[in-house]
Design a protein around this motif. Sequence first.
Motif, PDB file in Angstrom:
ATOM      1  N   GLY A  93      -1.115  11.521  -0.173  1.00  0.00           N
ATOM      2  CA  GLY A  93      -1.940  11.322   1.020  1.00  0.00           C
ATOM      3  C   GLY A  93      -1.064  11.038   2.227  1.00  0.00           C
ATOM      4  O   GLY A  93      -0.420  11.934   2.763  1.00  0.00           O
ATOM      5  N   HIS A  94      -1.019   9.766   2.643  1.00  0.00           N
ATOM      6  CA  HIS A  94      -0.112   9.370   3.725  1.00  0.00           C
ATOM      7  C   HIS A  94       1.336   9.513   3.246  1.00  0.00           C
ATOM      8  O   HIS A  94       2.210   9.938   4.002  1.00  0.00           O
ATOM      9  CB  HIS A  94      -0.446   7.932   4.115  1.00  0.00           C
ATOM     10  CG  HIS A  94       0.457   7.311   5.117  1.00  0.00           C
ATOM     11  ND1 HIS A  94       0.578   7.775   6.403  1.00  0.00           N
ATOM     12  CD2 HIS A  94       1.286   6.236   5.022  1.00  0.00           C
ATOM     13  CE1 HIS A  94       1.456   7.018   7.060  1.00  0.00           C
ATOM     14  NE2 HIS A  94       1.900   6.090   6.246  1.00  0.00           N
ATOM     15  N   THR A  95       1.585   9.132   1.991  1.00  0.00           N
ATOM     16  CA  THR A  95       2.864   9.363   1.295  1.00  0.00           C
ATOM     17  C   THR A  95       2.509   9.732  -0.148  1.00  0.00           C
ATOM     18  O   THR A  95       1.339   9.904  -0.463  1.00  0.00           O
ATOM     19  CB  THR A  95       3.740   8.080   1.267  1.00  0.00           C
ATOM     20  OG1 THR A  95       3.130   7.115   0.387  1.00  0.00           O
ATOM     21  CG2 THR A  95       3.903   7.453   2.647  1.00  0.00           C
ATOM     22  N   THR A 114       0.822  -1.222   0.000  1.00  0.00           N
ATOM     23  CA  THR A 114       0.000   0.000   0.000  1.00  0.00           C
ATOM     24  C   THR A 114       0.855   1.271   0.000  1.00  0.00           C
ATOM     25  O   THR A 114       0.401   2.320  -0.437  1.00  0.00           O
ATOM     26  CB  THR A 114      -0.933   0.072   1.225  1.00  0.00           C
ATOM     27  OG1 THR A 114      -0.132   0.022   2.417  1.00  0.00           O
ATOM     28  CG2 THR A 114      -1.945  -1.073   1.227  1.00  0.00           C
ATOM     29  N   HIS A 115       2.085   1.190   0.513  1.00  0.00           N
ATOM     30  CA  HIS A 115       3.027   2.309   0.499  1.00  0.00           C
ATOM     31  C   HIS A 115       4.368   1.780   0.985  1.00  0.00           C
ATOM     32  O   HIS A 115       4.480   0.601   1.304  1.00  0.00           O
ATOM     33  CB  HIS A 115       2.535   3.496   1.330  1.00  0.00           C
ATOM     34  CG  HIS A 115       2.367   3.226   2.796  1.00  0.00           C
ATOM     35  ND1 HIS A 115       1.382   2.405   3.296  1.00  0.00           N
ATOM     36  CD2 HIS A 115       3.072   3.657   3.883  1.00  0.00           C
ATOM     37  CE1 HIS A 115       1.480   2.359   4.612  1.00  0.00           C
ATOM     38  NE2 HIS A 115       2.498   3.102   5.002  1.00  0.00           N
ATOM     39  N   TYR A 116       5.389   2.629   1.027  1.00  0.00           N
ATOM     40  CA  TYR A 116       6.748   2.109   1.203  1.00  0.00           C
ATOM     41  C   TYR A 116       7.190   1.876   2.644  1.00  0.00           C
ATOM     42  O   TYR A 116       8.230   1.236   2.871  1.00  0.00           O
ATOM     43  CB  TYR A 116       7.759   3.042   0.507  1.00  0.00           C
ATOM     44  CG  TYR A 116       8.233   4.208   1.349  1.00  0.00           C
ATOM     45  CD1 TYR A 116       7.482   5.371   1.450  1.00  0.00           C
ATOM     46  CD2 TYR A 116       9.444   4.136   2.048  1.00  0.00           C
ATOM     47  CE1 TYR A 116       7.913   6.439   2.222  1.00  0.00           C
ATOM     48  CE2 TYR A 116       9.880   5.200   2.827  1.00  0.00           C
ATOM     49  CZ  TYR A 116       9.116   6.351   2.907  1.00  0.00           C
ATOM     50  OH  TYR A 116       9.544   7.399   3.676  1.00  0.00           O
ATOM     51  N   HIS A 117       6.455   2.344   3.626  1.00  0.00           N
ATOM     52  CA  HIS A 117       6.934   2.257   5.017  1.00  0.00           C
ATOM     53  C   HIS A 117       7.238   0.814   5.436  1.00  0.00           C
ATOM     54  O   HIS A 117       6.541  -0.122   5.051  1.00  0.00           O
ATOM     55  CB  HIS A 117       5.912   2.856   5.986  1.00  0.00           C
ATOM     56  CG  HIS A 117       5.827   4.350   5.888  1.00  0.00           C
ATOM     57  ND1 HIS A 117       4.688   5.053   6.192  1.00  0.00           N
ATOM     58  CD2 HIS A 117       6.758   5.268   5.521  1.00  0.00           C
ATOM     59  CE1 HIS A 117       4.931   6.352   6.018  1.00  0.00           C
ATOM     60  NE2 HIS A 117       6.166   6.508   5.613  1.00  0.00           N
ATOM     61  N   GLY A 118       8.251   0.713   6.301  1.00  0.00           N
ATOM     62  CA  GLY A 118       8.794  -0.588   6.660  1.00  0.00           C
ATOM     63  C   GLY A 118       7.847  -1.527   7.381  1.00  0.00           C
ATOM     64  O   GLY A 118       8.053  -2.743   7.368  1.00  0.00           O
ATOM     65  N   ASP A 119       6.813  -0.974   8.023  1.00  0.00           N
ATOM     66  CA  ASP A 119       5.866  -1.857   8.712  1.00  0.00           C
ATOM     67  C   ASP A 119       4.809  -2.409   7.755  1.00  0.00           C
ATOM     68  O   ASP A 119       3.907  -3.133   8.169  1.00  0.00           O
ATOM     69  CB  ASP A 119       5.208  -1.137   9.903  1.00  0.00           C
ATOM     70  CG  ASP A 119       4.501   0.150   9.504  1.00  0.00           C
ATOM     71  OD1 ASP A 119       4.923   0.791   8.519  1.00  0.00           O
ATOM     72  OD2 ASP A 119       3.520   0.509  10.170  1.00  0.00           O
ATOM     73  N   HIS A 120       4.945  -2.052   6.472  1.00  0.00           N
ATOM     74  CA  HIS A 120       4.049  -2.588   5.438  1.00  0.00           C
ATOM     75  C   HIS A 120       4.818  -3.334   4.355  1.00  0.00           C
ATOM     76  O   HIS A 120       4.238  -4.111   3.597  1.00  0.00           O
ATOM     77  CB  HIS A 120       3.238  -1.458   4.790  1.00  0.00           C
ATOM     78  CG  HIS A 120       2.341  -0.745   5.764  1.00  0.00           C
ATOM     79  ND1 HIS A 120       0.990  -0.969   5.840  1.00  0.00           N
ATOM     80  CD2 HIS A 120       2.628   0.163   6.740  1.00  0.00           C
ATOM     81  CE1 HIS A 120       0.468  -0.218   6.802  1.00  0.00           C
ATOM     82  NE2 HIS A 120       1.442   0.474   7.374  1.00  0.00           N
ATOM     83  N   THR A 121       6.128  -3.064   4.251  1.00  0.00           N
ATOM     84  CA  THR A 121       6.943  -3.664   3.186  1.00  0.00           C
ATOM     85  C   THR A 121       8.104  -4.489   3.729  1.00  0.00           C
ATOM     86  O   THR A 121       8.866  -5.066   2.957  1.00  0.00           O
ATOM     87  CB  THR A 121       7.557  -2.574   2.276  1.00  0.00           C
ATOM     88  OG1 THR A 121       8.399  -1.729   3.089  1.00  0.00           O
ATOM     89  CG2 THR A 121       6.482  -1.727   1.614  1.00  0.00           C
ATOM     90  N   GLY A 181      -4.793   0.976   3.355  1.00  0.00           N
ATOM     91  CA  GLY A 181      -3.431   1.355   3.737  1.00  0.00           C
ATOM     92  C   GLY A 181      -3.470   2.388   4.852  1.00  0.00           C
ATOM     93  O   GLY A 181      -4.444   2.458   5.617  1.00  0.00           O
ATOM     94  N   ASP A 182      -2.437   3.203   4.942  1.00  0.00           N
ATOM     95  CA  ASP A 182      -2.379   4.169   6.043  1.00  0.00           C
ATOM     96  C   ASP A 182      -3.059   5.492   5.708  1.00  0.00           C
ATOM     97  O   ASP A 182      -2.920   6.471   6.448  1.00  0.00           O
ATOM     98  CB  ASP A 182      -0.925   4.408   6.473  1.00  0.00           C
ATOM     99  CG  ASP A 182      -0.417   3.287   7.372  1.00  0.00           C
ATOM    100  OD1 ASP A 182      -1.183   2.331   7.605  1.00  0.00           O
ATOM    101  OD2 ASP A 182       0.730   3.371   7.831  1.00  0.00           O
ATOM    102  N   ASP A 183      -3.825   5.528   4.607  1.00  0.00           N
ATOM    103  CA  ASP A 183      -4.680   6.696   4.397  1.00  0.00           C
ATOM    104  C   ASP A 183      -5.831   6.687   5.390  1.00  0.00           C
ATOM    105  O   ASP A 183      -6.436   7.710   5.669  1.00  0.00           O
ATOM    106  CB  ASP A 183      -5.220   6.718   2.954  1.00  0.00           C
ATOM    107  CG  ASP A 183      -4.160   7.228   1.992  1.00  0.00           C
ATOM    108  OD1 ASP A 183      -3.490   8.217   2.321  1.00  0.00           O
ATOM    109  OD2 ASP A 183      -3.981   6.611   0.928  1.00  0.00           O
TER     110      ASP A 183
HETATM  111 ZN   LIG Z   1       2.773   4.177   6.813  1.00  0.00          ZN
END
Ligand SMILES: [Zn+2]
Length: 315
Positions: free
Chosen positions: A176-178, A96-103, A195-197
């Motif tokens: 949005g979030h990123t 959903t986006h690049y942050h480490g807790d998702h990727t 995602g984190d939106d």
């Molecule tokens: Zn995030």
Amino acid sequence: MNRKLFVLSMISAAVILPQLSASAQQQDFSKVEIKATKVSGNIYMLEGQGGNIAASIGEDGIVIVDDEFAPLAEKIQAALKNLNITDKPVRFVINTHYHGDHTGGNPPFANSGSTIIAQDNVRKRLITGGVAGNGGSIKMENKPAEKSALPIITFEHDVTVHLNGEDIRALHFPAGHTDGDAIIFFPKNNVVHMGDDFVRYGFPFIDVASGGSVQGMTEGLEKAIAQLPADVKVIPGHGAISNLDDVRAYIKMLKETTDVVQKAIAAHKTLDQMKQEKILAPWAKWSGDFVNADTFIETLYNSLTGHPGQFVKHN
Ligand SMILES: [Zn+2]
């Protein structure tokens, strides 16, 4: 739960969080259990540590949305297998986006044969690394990711994965979030992963340092819910399964708090004055450990003044 959030990018991307790095280093993934919940039809939600995972599990195999942290990949694989629906592998991972807790789980999933899919900017930011943050007190440094963490298939606007009898669609919502956010639609099962939106930990973290903005988050969510059925089941980036009323309440909060900070900026108030005057006091119930009222004032202020984000008008 909020502490856990903070651990977000730390592990996978060796992120430095000044105040909380001590607690992060003590993070012991061996104690994390993965809980799988049926959302609807053949869509499940997996929770462990980090962002929520959505899984489409069926005759063609498995597609997951986001993959938490690398040390949890084996447990995630085991939790999927324990549902006893298929022995087929995780064929695709959509970030959903690049942050480490998702990727963070990208390398182990890629190494075991999954194809990683994400928006163009996710790949770019994973390659370069850089500082994530709200332009104020939240600041996290991400190291450039290893090659196996990188999405193999990227898209600018949208992509559809046709599997398990469903057209699983990832749609980019810019700034949005990123700047690399995708919302994932499961139309046949009537489920969406935002995602984190959309998160349930209170005021959201908006990564203005990575092209995020409150205006983009609000606009993106409004566009997303306009194309969703009233009874859709919503998987947030963090927190419990939700519905559109929950998303609407969140959008309302975003708009109202944006408005208050916008007016304070127009009245030439400084960031410190806004904090001292506690201008977000009426929204105190949204104040959390991760993003409290002061941190969210910073976020809104920086989003509205210095970091408008790169809007790509294509949704
Ligand atoms: Zn995030």
